[in-house]
Every structure is written in structure tokens, then in C-alpha cells.
Design a protein around this motif. Sequence first.
Motif, PDB file in Angstrom:
ATOM      1  N   HIS A  29     -16.304 -55.639  48.360  1.00 48.94           N
ATOM      2  CA  HIS A  29     -15.360 -56.193  49.325  1.00 48.94           C
ATOM      3  C   HIS A  29     -14.991 -55.212  50.445  1.00 48.94           C
ATOM      4  CE1 HIS A  29     -14.873 -59.711  46.860  1.00 48.94           C
ATOM      5  NE2 HIS A  29     -14.710 -58.942  45.807  1.00 48.94           N
ATOM      6  N   LYS A  30     -15.622 -54.043  50.426  1.00 53.14           N
ATOM      7  CA  LYS A  30     -15.369 -52.997  51.419  1.00 53.14           C
ATOM      8  C   LYS A  30     -13.877 -52.682  51.519  1.00 53.14           C
ATOM      9  CE  LYS A  30     -19.600 -53.612  53.820  1.00 53.14           C
ATOM     10  NZ  LYS A  30     -20.385 -53.714  54.952  1.00 53.14           N
ATOM     11  N   THR A  31     -13.287 -52.426  50.346  1.00 54.91           N
ATOM     12  CA  THR A  31     -11.876 -52.065  50.266  1.00 54.91           C
ATOM     13  C   THR A  31     -11.775 -50.692  49.606  1.00 54.91           C
ATOM     14  OG1 THR A  31     -11.657 -53.221  48.146  1.00 54.91           O
ATOM     15  CG2 THR A  31     -11.120 -54.470  50.134  1.00 54.91           C
ATOM     16  N   ALA A  32     -10.646 -50.403  49.020  1.00 58.57           N
ATOM     17  CA  ALA A  32     -10.438 -49.112  48.366  1.00 58.57           C
ATOM     18  C   ALA A  32      -9.678 -49.317  47.070  1.00 58.57           C
ATOM     19  CB  ALA A  32      -9.661 -48.181  49.296  1.00 58.57           C
ATOM     20  N   ILE A  33      -9.710 -48.309  46.224  1.00 62.47           N
ATOM     21  CA  ILE A  33      -8.892 -48.323  45.011  1.00 62.47           C
ATOM     22  C   ILE A  33      -7.930 -47.146  45.082  1.00 62.47           C
ATOM     23  CG2 ILE A  33     -10.595 -49.500  43.579  1.00 62.47           C
ATOM     24  CD1 ILE A  33     -11.359 -46.792  42.371  1.00 62.47           C
ATOM     25  N   VAL A  34      -6.808 -47.290  44.429  1.00 65.81           N
ATOM     26  CA  VAL A  34      -5.785 -46.240  44.411  1.00 65.81           C
ATOM     27  C   VAL A  34      -5.530 -45.880  42.952  1.00 65.81           C
ATOM     28  CG1 VAL A  34      -3.387 -45.691  44.970  1.00 65.81           C
ATOM     29  CG2 VAL A  34      -4.742 -47.103  46.542  1.00 65.81           C
ATOM     30  N   TYR A  35      -5.468 -44.591  42.669  1.00 66.93           N
ATOM     31  CA  TYR A  35      -5.203 -44.161  41.302  1.00 66.93           C
ATOM     32  C   TYR A  35      -4.568 -42.781  41.309  1.00 66.93           C
ATOM     33  CZ  TYR A  35      -9.783 -41.965  42.007  1.00 66.93           C
ATOM     34  OH  TYR A  35     -10.846 -41.256  42.508  1.00 66.93           O
ATOM     35  N   ASN A  36      -3.990 -42.422  40.175  1.00 69.53           N
ATOM     36  CA  ASN A  36      -3.292 -41.155  40.027  1.00 69.53           C
ATOM     37  C   ASN A  36      -4.210 -40.124  39.385  1.00 69.53           C
ATOM     38  OD1 ASN A  36      -1.231 -39.306  40.062  1.00 69.53           O
ATOM     39  ND2 ASN A  36       0.042 -40.339  38.558  1.00 69.53           N
ATOM     40  N   THR A  37      -4.202 -38.929  39.925  1.00 68.41           N
ATOM     41  CA  THR A  37      -4.972 -37.817  39.367  1.00 68.41           C
ATOM     42  C   THR A  37      -4.007 -36.700  38.994  1.00 68.41           C
ATOM     43  OG1 THR A  37      -5.290 -36.653  41.464  1.00 68.41           O
ATOM     44  CG2 THR A  37      -6.887 -38.386  40.923  1.00 68.41           C
ATOM     45  N   GLU A  38      -4.548 -35.616  38.471  1.00 61.63           N
ATOM     46  CA  GLU A  38      -3.711 -34.452  38.145  1.00 61.63           C
ATOM     47  C   GLU A  38      -3.027 -33.900  39.391  1.00 61.63           C
ATOM     48  OE1 GLU A  38      -6.328 -31.663  36.295  1.00 61.63           O
ATOM     49  OE2 GLU A  38      -6.469 -32.838  34.445  1.00 61.63           O
ATOM     50  N   TRP A  41      -1.532 -38.943  43.742  1.00 63.45           N
ATOM     51  CA  TRP A  41      -2.178 -40.219  44.038  1.00 63.45           C
ATOM     52  C   TRP A  41      -3.261 -40.058  45.097  1.00 63.45           C
ATOM     53  CZ3 TRP A  41      -1.448 -44.661  41.411  1.00 63.45           C
ATOM     54  CH2 TRP A  41      -0.371 -44.697  40.531  1.00 63.45           C
ATOM     55  N   VAL A  42      -4.374 -40.788  44.909  1.00 62.39           N
ATOM     56  CA  VAL A  42      -5.474 -40.759  45.870  1.00 62.39           C
ATOM     57  C   VAL A  42      -5.928 -42.183  46.164  1.00 62.39           C
ATOM     58  CG1 VAL A  42      -6.314 -38.482  45.172  1.00 62.39           C
ATOM     59  CG2 VAL A  42      -7.247 -40.529  44.079  1.00 62.39           C
ATOM     60  N   LYS A  43      -6.570 -42.324  47.318  1.00 62.38           N
ATOM     61  CA  LYS A  43      -7.174 -43.600  47.716  1.00 62.38           C
ATOM     62  C   LYS A  43      -8.661 -43.330  47.880  1.00 62.38           C
ATOM     63  CE  LYS A  43      -6.464 -47.270  51.107  1.00 62.38           C
ATOM     64  NZ  LYS A  43      -5.668 -47.668  52.282  1.00 62.38           N
ATOM     65  N   GLU A  44      -9.470 -44.052  47.078  1.00 58.87           N
ATOM     66  CA  GLU A  44     -10.922 -43.888  47.119  1.00 58.87           C
ATOM     67  C   GLU A  44     -11.525 -45.086  47.820  1.00 58.87           C
ATOM     68  OE1 GLU A  44     -14.695 -43.636  44.064  1.00 58.87           O
ATOM     69  OE2 GLU A  44     -12.772 -42.821  43.391  1.00 58.87           O
ATOM     70  N   PHE A  45     -12.179 -44.844  48.953  1.00 60.19           N
ATOM     71  CA  PHE A  45     -12.760 -45.904  49.760  1.00 60.19           C
ATOM     72  C   PHE A  45     -14.122 -46.312  49.218  1.00 60.19           C
ATOM     73  CE2 PHE A  45      -9.686 -43.813  52.407  1.00 60.19           C
ATOM     74  CZ  PHE A  45      -9.044 -44.870  53.029  1.00 60.19           C
ATOM     75  N   TYR A  46     -14.582 -47.484  49.636  1.00 62.64           N
ATOM     76  CA  TYR A  46     -15.840 -48.039  49.135  1.00 62.64           C
ATOM     77  C   TYR A  46     -17.034 -47.144  49.422  1.00 62.64           C
ATOM     78  CZ  TYR A  46     -16.721 -49.571  53.937  1.00 62.64           C
ATOM     79  OH  TYR A  46     -16.930 -49.596  55.279  1.00 62.64           O
ATOM     80  N   ASP A  47     -16.943 -46.305  50.445  1.00 65.28           N
ATOM     81  CA  ASP A  47     -18.065 -45.427  50.778  1.00 65.28           C
ATOM     82  C   ASP A  47     -18.019 -44.104  50.000  1.00 65.28           C
ATOM     83  OD1 ASP A  47     -15.980 -44.090  51.984  1.00 65.28           O
ATOM     84  OD2 ASP A  47     -16.805 -44.188  54.010  1.00 65.28           O
ATOM     85  N   GLY A  48     -17.026 -43.968  49.103  1.00 64.71           N
ATOM     86  CA  GLY A  48     -16.929 -42.773  48.261  1.00 64.71           C
ATOM     87  C   GLY A  48     -15.964 -41.718  48.774  1.00 64.71           C
ATOM     88  N   THR A  49     -15.486 -41.838  50.007  1.00 65.65           N
ATOM     89  CA  THR A  49     -14.537 -40.844  50.512  1.00 65.65           C
ATOM     90  C   THR A  49     -13.185 -41.032  49.830  1.00 65.65           C
ATOM     91  OG1 THR A  49     -13.921 -42.252  52.385  1.00 65.65           O
ATOM     92  CG2 THR A  49     -15.654 -40.636  52.768  1.00 65.65           C
ATOM     93  N   ILE A  50     -12.532 -39.922  49.589  1.00 67.60           N
ATOM     94  CA  ILE A  50     -11.244 -39.919  48.889  1.00 67.60           C
ATOM     95  C   ILE A  50     -10.215 -39.210  49.747  1.00 67.60           C
ATOM     96  CG2 ILE A  50     -10.023 -39.090  46.838  1.00 67.60           C
ATOM     97  CD1 ILE A  50     -12.682 -39.256  45.314  1.00 67.60           C
ATOM     98  N   GLU A  51      -9.034 -39.828  49.871  1.00 66.45           N
ATOM     99  CA  GLU A  51      -7.955 -39.174  50.601  1.00 66.45           C
ATOM    100  C   GLU A  51      -6.703 -39.158  49.732  1.00 66.45           C
ATOM    101  OE1 GLU A  51      -5.570 -42.342  53.418  1.00 66.45           O
ATOM    102  OE2 GLU A  51      -7.447 -41.546  54.208  1.00 66.45           O
ATOM    103  N   ARG A  52      -5.962 -38.081  49.824  1.00 63.31           N
ATOM    104  CA  ARG A  52      -4.698 -37.979  49.081  1.00 63.31           C
ATOM    105  C   ARG A  52      -3.660 -38.852  49.755  1.00 63.31           C
ATOM    106  NH1 ARG A  52      -2.638 -32.368  47.337  1.00 63.31           N
ATOM    107  NH2 ARG A  52      -1.430 -33.764  46.071  1.00 63.31           N
ATOM    108  N   ASN A  54       0.381 -39.511  50.344  1.00 64.38           N
ATOM    109  CA  ASN A  54       1.732 -38.983  50.246  1.00 64.38           C
ATOM    110  C   ASN A  54       2.633 -40.161  49.886  1.00 64.38           C
ATOM    111  OD1 ASN A  54       4.342 -38.106  50.614  1.00 64.38           O
ATOM    112  ND2 ASN A  54       3.839 -36.844  52.392  1.00 64.38           N
ATOM    113  N   ILE A  55       3.026 -40.242  48.632  1.00 66.22           N
ATOM    114  CA  ILE A  55       3.797 -41.381  48.128  1.00 66.22           C
ATOM    115  C   ILE A  55       5.114 -41.538  48.886  1.00 66.22           C
ATOM    116  CG2 ILE A  55       5.008 -42.301  46.109  1.00 66.22           C
ATOM    117  CD1 ILE A  55       1.966 -42.580  46.009  1.00 66.22           C
ATOM    118  N   GLU A  56       5.788 -40.455  49.176  1.00 70.49           N
ATOM    119  CA  GLU A  56       7.074 -40.550  49.874  1.00 70.49           C
ATOM    120  C   GLU A  56       6.898 -41.195  51.252  1.00 70.49           C
ATOM    121  OE1 GLU A  56       9.989 -40.051  48.425  1.00 70.49           O
ATOM    122  OE2 GLU A  56       8.790 -39.621  46.653  1.00 70.49           O
TER     123      GLU A  56
END
Length: 151
Positions: A29-38, A41-52, A54-56
Motif C-alpha cells: 500500500h506504499k505506507t509505513a509502519i510505526v513501532y517502538n525500539t530500544e 519510536w520509529v517509522k519504517e517506510f515501505y522502501d525500507g527507510t527508517i526515521e525516528r 519525536n513522540i512529544e
Amino acid sequence: MTESKRKFEWVDKWAKMTGERARIDAKVHKTAIVYNTENGWVKEFYDGTIERINIEENRGGEMRETERISTIMLLLQRIWEQQPDVRFNQLISNLQQVYSAQNKGYGQRMIIEKGPFGDEIKSSYLDLFYLEDDKWEAFLQRIVDEREKAN
């Protein structure tokens, strides 16, 4: 400890499979997933790029209006009352089929399954997971309006 570790080992596998399924859906669907790491929180895009993330910073985003829940439920109730012999899940399935047909096959997923003799069987299913509530609500409202106009 060893016994409980074995007893709940399936949970780790299940969680990993769920994450992998989310990645596959994001690619489709060319979207992203969000999940918590050590590291947060990060957002991982469909192309594999990951960005941190800032929850606040992101807490100020708009929340979906809760009124949509009662509106959609009332529309479903009105449609269901017009055909009370239909089971609830049958109603939802039928409505999803109509929505998909009216919207260029939206949500249609084609798959190939293994048959009982190892043969490949083409199959399909509907997945309206990404359908926004406002579109579903407008669709339901059109059905109610059309049925009232017909009566």
C-alpha cells in the motif's frame, strides 16, 4: 522457568509474524509502519527507510472524531433493519463487496493457495483495512438514501 519459556514460545513467533505482515502490507500500500525500539519510536517506510519519531512533537496531531462511531453504527443499524434475516457478518461482507465493486475493486487481494493435492488455486479476498471511516460513512449514507428513495 524452562517450562514457562517453552509454554509461551509461540507468542514471540506470532509477534514477529505480525510485524512481518505489517511490513508486507506497508510495501503493497506504499505506507509505513510505526513501532517502538530500544531507542524510541520509529517509522519504517515501505522502501525500507527508517526515521525516528519525536513522540512529544507528534502528540498535537488531530485525533479522529468519536462522533463517527455512532454515526456509522446508526447507518449500519438502518441498513440491517431493512434486512433483518441477514446475519451481522454477512451484512458487513455484503456491504464490503458492494463498496469494492463501486470503487474499482478497492481492497481486492488476489492470492494463490495450495490445493489439497499441491495444485495452485487462484483465490481472492477483500481487505478494507486502509479504508478511511469518512469514505465508509459516505458509502453507507448513499445506501440508506437510495433505499429510502426507493420506498
